[in-house]
Every structure is written in structure tokens, then in C-alpha cells.
Design a protein around this motif. Structure first.
Motif, PDB file in Angstrom:
ATOM      1  N   GLN A   5      -6.102 -11.163 -13.269  1.00 40.04           N
ATOM      2  CA  GLN A   5      -6.765 -12.454 -13.172  1.00 40.04           C
ATOM      3  C   GLN A   5      -8.260 -12.236 -12.976  1.00 40.04           C
ATOM      4  N   LEU A   6      -9.052 -13.179 -13.412  1.00 38.61           N
ATOM      5  CA  LEU A   6     -10.497 -13.024 -13.388  1.00 38.61           C
ATOM      6  C   LEU A   6     -11.079 -13.161 -11.995  1.00 38.61           C
ATOM      7  N   ARG A   7     -10.502 -14.011 -11.171  1.00 43.28           N
ATOM      8  CA  ARG A   7     -11.019 -14.195  -9.815  1.00 43.28           C
ATOM      9  C   ARG A   7     -10.067 -13.555  -8.822  1.00 43.28           C
ATOM     10  N   PRO A   8     -10.494 -12.510  -8.130  1.00 40.85           N
ATOM     11  CA  PRO A   8      -9.613 -11.850  -7.171  1.00 40.85           C
ATOM     12  C   PRO A   8      -9.316 -12.745  -5.980  1.00 40.85           C
ATOM     13  N   GLU A   9      -8.178 -12.486  -5.357  1.00 43.97           N
ATOM     14  CA  GLU A   9      -7.762 -13.220  -4.152  1.00 43.97           C
ATOM     15  C   GLU A   9      -8.319 -12.485  -2.946  1.00 43.97           C
ATOM     16  N   LEU A  10      -9.563 -12.682  -2.636  1.00 44.03           N
ATOM     17  CA  LEU A  10     -10.159 -11.968  -1.522  1.00 44.03           C
ATOM     18  C   LEU A  10      -9.591 -12.478  -0.205  1.00 44.03           C
ATOM     19  N   THR A  11      -9.265 -11.545   0.646  1.00 44.70           N
ATOM     20  CA  THR A  11      -8.742 -11.880   1.963  1.00 44.70           C
ATOM     21  C   THR A  11      -9.924 -12.117   2.886  1.00 44.70           C
ATOM     22  N   SER A  12      -9.920 -13.240   3.560  1.00 47.06           N
ATOM     23  CA  SER A  12     -11.033 -13.506   4.472  1.00 47.06           C
ATOM     24  C   SER A  12     -10.964 -12.551   5.655  1.00 47.06           C
ATOM     25  N   ASP A  13     -12.095 -12.385   6.297  1.00 49.43           N
ATOM     26  CA  ASP A  13     -12.208 -11.450   7.401  1.00 49.43           C
ATOM     27  C   ASP A  13     -11.221 -11.771   8.522  1.00 49.43           C
ATOM     28  N   PRO A  17      -2.985 -10.266   6.187  1.00 46.30           N
ATOM     29  CA  PRO A  17      -1.857 -10.692   5.354  1.00 46.30           C
ATOM     30  C   PRO A  17      -0.472 -10.410   5.936  1.00 46.30           C
ATOM     31  N   VAL A  18      -0.404  -9.742   7.069  1.00 47.01           N
ATOM     32  CA  VAL A  18       0.879  -9.472   7.724  1.00 47.01           C
ATOM     33  C   VAL A  18       0.803  -9.955   9.165  1.00 47.01           C
ATOM     34  N   GLY A  40       8.603  -1.730   3.271  1.00 47.52           N
ATOM     35  CA  GLY A  40       9.282  -3.015   3.389  1.00 47.52           C
ATOM     36  C   GLY A  40       8.398  -4.226   3.089  1.00 47.52           C
ATOM     37  N   ILE A  41       7.150  -3.990   2.770  1.00 46.34           N
ATOM     38  CA  ILE A  41       6.212  -5.083   2.485  1.00 46.34           C
ATOM     39  C   ILE A  41       6.149  -5.306   0.974  1.00 46.34           C
ATOM     40  N   PRO A  42       6.258  -6.557   0.517  1.00 49.34           N
ATOM     41  CA  PRO A  42       6.192  -6.832  -0.931  1.00 49.34           C
ATOM     42  C   PRO A  42       4.894  -6.299  -1.550  1.00 49.34           C
ATOM     43  N   PRO A  43       4.947  -5.885  -2.822  1.00 45.50           N
ATOM     44  CA  PRO A  43       3.791  -5.233  -3.463  1.00 45.50           C
ATOM     45  C   PRO A  43       2.474  -6.004  -3.374  1.00 45.50           C
ATOM     46  N   ARG A  44       2.481  -7.279  -3.625  1.00 45.67           N
ATOM     47  CA  ARG A  44       1.232  -8.061  -3.613  1.00 45.67           C
ATOM     48  C   ARG A  44       0.678  -8.157  -2.199  1.00 45.67           C
ATOM     49  N   THR A  45       1.536  -8.374  -1.218  1.00 46.62           N
ATOM     50  CA  THR A  45       1.108  -8.430   0.180  1.00 46.62           C
ATOM     51  C   THR A  45       0.601  -7.062   0.625  1.00 46.62           C
ATOM     52  N   ARG A  46       1.257  -6.000   0.161  1.00 45.51           N
ATOM     53  CA  ARG A  46       0.829  -4.637   0.484  1.00 45.51           C
ATOM     54  C   ARG A  46      -0.581  -4.384  -0.050  1.00 45.51           C
ATOM     55  N   VAL A  76      -6.101  -4.681  -8.190  1.00 43.77           N
ATOM     56  CA  VAL A  76      -7.133  -5.357  -8.978  1.00 43.77           C
ATOM     57  C   VAL A  76      -6.967  -6.870  -8.866  1.00 43.77           C
ATOM     58  N   GLN A  77      -5.737  -7.360  -8.877  1.00 46.46           N
ATOM     59  CA  GLN A  77      -5.520  -8.802  -8.731  1.00 46.46           C
ATOM     60  C   GLN A  77      -6.000  -9.297  -7.377  1.00 46.46           C
ATOM     61  N   VAL A  78      -5.823  -8.492  -6.368  1.00 46.03           N
ATOM     62  CA  VAL A  78      -6.185  -8.894  -5.012  1.00 46.03           C
ATOM     63  C   VAL A  78      -7.681  -8.738  -4.743  1.00 46.03           C
ATOM     64  N   ALA A  79      -8.285  -7.636  -5.225  1.00 49.61           N
ATOM     65  CA  ALA A  79      -9.664  -7.346  -4.847  1.00 49.61           C
ATOM     66  C   ALA A  79     -10.605  -7.110  -6.026  1.00 49.61           C
ATOM     67  N   GLY A  80     -10.178  -7.391  -7.229  1.00 49.78           N
ATOM     68  CA  GLY A  80     -11.057  -7.231  -8.386  1.00 49.78           C
ATOM     69  C   GLY A  80     -11.454  -5.785  -8.619  1.00 49.78           C
ATOM     70  N   VAL A  81     -12.710  -5.574  -8.964  1.00 53.20           N
ATOM     71  CA  VAL A  81     -13.206  -4.223  -9.238  1.00 53.20           C
ATOM     72  C   VAL A  81     -13.059  -3.340  -8.000  1.00 53.20           C
ATOM     73  N   ALA A  82     -13.269  -3.909  -6.829  1.00 52.76           N
ATOM     74  CA  ALA A  82     -13.103  -3.156  -5.587  1.00 52.76           C
ATOM     75  C   ALA A  82     -11.674  -2.628  -5.462  1.00 52.76           C
ATOM     76  N   GLY A  83     -10.703  -3.376  -5.974  1.00 51.42           N
ATOM     77  CA  GLY A  83      -9.314  -2.918  -5.956  1.00 51.42           C
ATOM     78  C   GLY A  83      -9.110  -1.705  -6.841  1.00 51.42           C
ATOM     79  N   SER A  84      -9.799  -1.679  -7.968  1.00 56.42           N
ATOM     80  CA  SER A  84      -9.729  -0.524  -8.859  1.00 56.42           C
ATOM     81  C   SER A  84     -10.336   0.712  -8.202  1.00 56.42           C
ATOM     82  N   VAL A  85     -11.443   0.509  -7.509  1.00 57.93           N
ATOM     83  CA  VAL A  85     -12.086   1.608  -6.787  1.00 57.93           C
ATOM     84  C   VAL A  85     -11.188   2.079  -5.647  1.00 57.93           C
ATOM     85  N   LEU A  86     -10.594   1.146  -4.943  1.00 57.10           N
ATOM     86  CA  LEU A  86      -9.681   1.482  -3.850  1.00 57.10           C
ATOM     87  C   LEU A  86      -8.495   2.288  -4.369  1.00 57.10           C
TER      88      LEU A  86
END
Length: 119
Positions: A5-13, A17-18, A40-46, A76-86
């Protein structure tokens, strides 16, 4: 391969998510306990958890460890380019910082004493 997706789901400070109990168990757990909890944590939440942990300086290493269990697509879906770097950083094997010895220079004071006597 599906497009991220084009806009990542950034987690606020402020939003972890758990549940805080799970976060505490991950923080206090040894390697085996953390691996069991994370499994035991679902992939997207992980992926969101990896991004959240990585963004905290004191939880950076745990974030990398959790990211190592994630698919690049999810990060990448969760954090965009930063997710790819991570994703890439979590799979790079480097020596631990404590294993690296800083370069030491030998210092000789004999040369200093000789120079003082000549002055």
C-alpha cells in the motif's frame, strides 16, 4: 507479488500494538521465551510491533529481533520504506558491538621527556 500500500500504517508513539503484559514479557524474556511469544503474534501485528520497538532507542535490538521473524511485505505495509530498511537490517549479520575491540594507540612518554630537556 501484491503491491504494498502507498501509505504505511505508522504506529503512533503512544500506541503499542500488543498488550502491555505481552510487551513486558518480551522485554524481560530470554531468547527462547521471546521467540515463543512472537511466534503467537499474527504477522501484521508482529510487523507493527517490530516497527514500534525499533523506534525506541532502548528497544532497538529487540525490534530487530522481532523484525527478523517478519516478511518484508508486512514490514513495508506497516512502515513503508523504513520497513524495507528494517527488514534488511534484521537479516544483516554483524558482530556484536561488545565483541569489537576499539583500536588502541600506544603512547610513549619517553619522547616527551627528551623534548622537554631540549627546550
Amino acid at each position: 507479488m501484491p503491491q504494498p500500500q502507498l501509505r504505511p500504517e505508522l504506529t503512533s508513539d503512544a500506541e503499542c500494538p500488543v498488550p502491555l503484559e505481552t510487551l513486558g514479557a518480551i522485554y524481560r524474556g530470554d531468547r527462547e521465551e521471546v521467540d515463543a511469544i512472537v511466534a503467537g503474534i499474527p504477522p501484521r501485528t508482529r510487523a507493527r510491533l517490530a516497527s514500534y520497538l525499533y523506534s525506541k532507542s532502548h528497544l532497538h535490538a529487540i525490534g530487530l529481533r522481532v523484525a527478523a521473524t517478519c516478511e518484508e511485505f508486512d514490514l513495508v505495509q506497516v512502515a513503508g520504506v523504513a520497513g524495507s530498511v528494517l527488514y534488511a537490517q534484521s537479516r544483516t549479520r554483524t558482530r556484536p558491538a561488545e565483541a569489537r575491540a576499539p583500536a588502541t594507540r600506544r603512547v610513549s612518554l619517553a619522547g616527551s621527556l627528551a623534548a622537554r630537556g631540549a627546550a
